[in-house]
Write a protein that holds these residues in place. Sequence first.
Motif, short mmCIF file in Angstrom:
data_model
loop_
_atom_site.label_atom_id
_atom_site.label_comp_id
_atom_site.label_asym_id
_atom_site.label_seq_id
_atom_site.Cartn_x
_atom_site.Cartn_y
_atom_site.Cartn_z
N HIS A 116 0.91 -1.19 0.02
CA HIS A 116 0.10 0.08 -0.12
C HIS A 116 0.86 1.32 -0.08
CE1 HIS A 116 -3.34 2.74 1.12
NE2 HIS A 116 -2.53 3.20 2.01
N GLU A 117 1.77 1.28 0.84
CA GLU A 117 2.90 2.50 0.97
C GLU A 117 3.49 2.51 -0.52
OE1 GLU A 117 5.09 1.13 4.18
OE2 GLU A 117 4.20 2.59 5.49
N LYS B 160 1.04 4.08 -2.98
CA LYS B 160 0.75 5.72 -2.64
C LYS B 160 1.91 6.51 -3.01
CE LYS B 160 -0.80 8.40 1.44
NZ LYS B 160 0.37 9.53 1.13
N GLU C 184 2.21 9.36 -5.96
CA GLU C 184 2.46 10.99 -5.48
C GLU C 184 3.63 11.44 -6.26
OE1 GLU C 184 0.46 10.76 -1.20
OE2 GLU C 184 2.52 10.73 -1.31
#
Length: 898
Positions: free
Chosen positions: A745-746, A749, A753
Amino acid sequence: MKARGGELGWLTWPPKQGETSGVSRFYAYSICNVGEREQDNWLRTTFIQRHPSVSRVFVELQFIVRDCNSFDGASLICKETFNLYSSEADADVGTTFHKVQFKKVTTIAPDERTNKNEMHINTETKVVENLSQKGFYLAFQDIGACVALLSVRVYYKTCPATTKSLALFPETVAGGEGQGLKEVTGRCIDNAESVDLPRIYCTMDGEWVVPVGQCQCNPGYEEVEDSCEECQPGFFKAEGTSGKCEPCPANTQSHNSGATYCPCKDGFFRAVTDPITGPCSGLPSAPRDLKATTSSLSPGKLLLSWQPPEDTGGRTDINYSVDCQHCGCNEGSSCQPCGKKIRYDPPNMLLTDTKVSVSELDPFCNYTFTVEVHSGVSMFAKQAKASTFRPPSSDNKPDVPTFVVLNLEKNSVQIDNLSPGTAYRVKVQALGSDGSQGVSSLEEQFETLSEGQLNKTAVIIAGVVAGGVMVFILTVIYCLHRRKRDTHTRQGPEDTYFSSPEQLKPLKTYVDPHTYEDPNVAVLKFATEIHPSHITKQKVIGAGEFGEVYKGILKAPGKKEVAVAVKTLKPGYTEKQRQDFLSEASIMGQFSHQNIIRLEGVVTKFKHAMIVTEFMENGALDRYLRDHDGEFSSHQLVGMLRGIAAGMKYLSEMSYVHRDLAARNILVNTSLECKVSDFGLSRVLEDDPEGTYTTSGGKIPIRWTAPEAIAYRKFTSASDVWSFGIVMWEVMAFGERPYWDMSNHEVMKAINEAFRLPAPMDCPSAVYQLMLQCWLQDRSKRPRFGDIVSLLDKLLRSPDSLKTIADFDPRVSIRLPSTSGSDGSPFRSVSEWLESIKMSQYSENFTRAGVITMDQVLQMKNEDIKNIGVRLPGHLKRIAYSILGLKDQTSTLSVFAV
């Protein structure tokens, strides 16, 4: 209200609803109409001016809420919550109040309620987002609770003004939820400069992260804490780097502070080619003991010899020159330069030896020879010593042979206009570009033919030439005839190289085995059937998705034994598992490229199905690189990447998408040749080169997969290019796990970004720039595999292009641990710290050296690490950077900037 010591003049609605109370300077807004139904009471703040850069504020509330159970008979209509609202405006509206202009932010509920016996003060912090007008109001709505509002604190977060890497960054308002990180450009401190302006990112929580770029102190200045200070007298610094001022080198001096170089002392000099940062040297003294030796067997010839100077001035670039004058050769004549009349062997300039042979001297002449010594600084003065020599007289001048010297740039020469029946001697000597001479060959004698022999030879040569011309003509006619005949019969890969452009055939296109109604037909079409008796399994070397993998020997009839890898299908398989297992062979069997794993054949007609491939001795690339961390040069690593790219170029030209390109799926043989393998997740493209394959589900390797493939499950050759960029990072980082211990998930993300993996340690800048091109968000702008192969070829042909190293920050790039273990406590031992950085093999080395505490580790320098037996460059760097990270104690980041 507490700070003011009175009420704040906030608006209540309905008017006079609620009250302001103040007891011993303890002020509060309160309301307690719990016995009345349909309460709608409001408290509005005065106009709050907004800072132009602020779009997000925090509202900290301190309040008391009475427990409804403490009211007799009112608990059914009593409430225990109230609401927070906000409204924006470009001007103060005074006492005008319209509920519809306010929008709800959140409902406030107490953690602890106050009863008759004890009072509990609650504290809550809420966020008001997306502010854009000149100011705003906050409002609090009560719908039937007994509540007292003690304190309202409204604030916003900033990243404080700071100095990092000699760059000043101003105080910056933190961004809102939608803005993520704010990029802030800094300026270098006084007496420092940077090619690119340094940047840093301000988080939503008011913290600085991911500094990019660094200022460096100007020449004549060195870094002292967060400033650049002048070099002290006797020290200098020539370049704008992060280094310290250095002491002036030998024979130099500097009386002033801030010196960029140290001038030479009197009597000492620097050569034109000497670096300004180097020492100065003196002039060499004169050569010694000049002697001339003659031989009665060689009249007109002598050997000059001498000794080197006692003092070379501290230089090694010593050379000599010999000058000659002759006197008294003719009566009444004055002394004159010898000029080209005499010969020197070797030539008389730039001599590095202390002797020279002089020939073709005339008798009855007095000769004066002067030997001068030179060095890089001898232009400032000359030192010489001379000796006079007169050759012995002779009544008859010797028979001096004629010399011809030819200077050539090739290894052959034709000498014309020679006399018939004459002896010639030839000697060959190599000359350097600077005039230096190599060793001469032995002298060889040749004799030209007489005139009668020449005529006879000419007739023979003419006959041979005529015969050769006839044979050549017949050969050309035969070849042209054969080529015409073969035009209709030749087939195979040669066609694409010998045909004209309009006859070129397109590259073979991959056929998806899943399109066959019977998968067994696809296996038989694309793979060779092997009898199991020809396979000898030796040992288990791994486990695949469907069963174990063995190293084995394949001995086909009439062929040599070859080492192979044998994939097996575990017992108890279903028919679908068998078909899925063999479909990989149907895929591999269609490929033929040196950088794609080669399929030897399959076993399908017997109980135990097998897939047999070539054996790759060094196994998976990621594990192999981890086991040999730091042992390969950048040139070797780029060579590996070139092989992988070539294999992927071949696959993309066949309209084929791999979908699982990663270092774990690249195999390496003994010659470090890399081959793409594991086609279990692979799929075919449609005829449209921009076509995509949409999966129906299944796991996706997030760390290696392009964002469009993660988001929409659409895969193209461009998504394989993204994966190749991750493979490049793995290779240059010697098998490090991409994104380290970040969760999937990190990772997703961070990618969304616009953050990308930082450059690995010692990674060439050109290679890292190619990685970034592979990770472009717009897939149409990523390079194709053909472009990647071409660029890697250029880098391999120009090793100097790999010398420029990309910027590397050890605190960011290798996710160093802090001095805390996983439970937050300090490392209990050196061995625990070494295990955390995967260097536990050196535990004994540290113990033998007496380094048994973490305090001792923090005192170690590079030389200390070498002395305890850490020799591999990669391991040395990992331990050294880890110690740097332990000292620095900066927070480890979970995302990284491009």
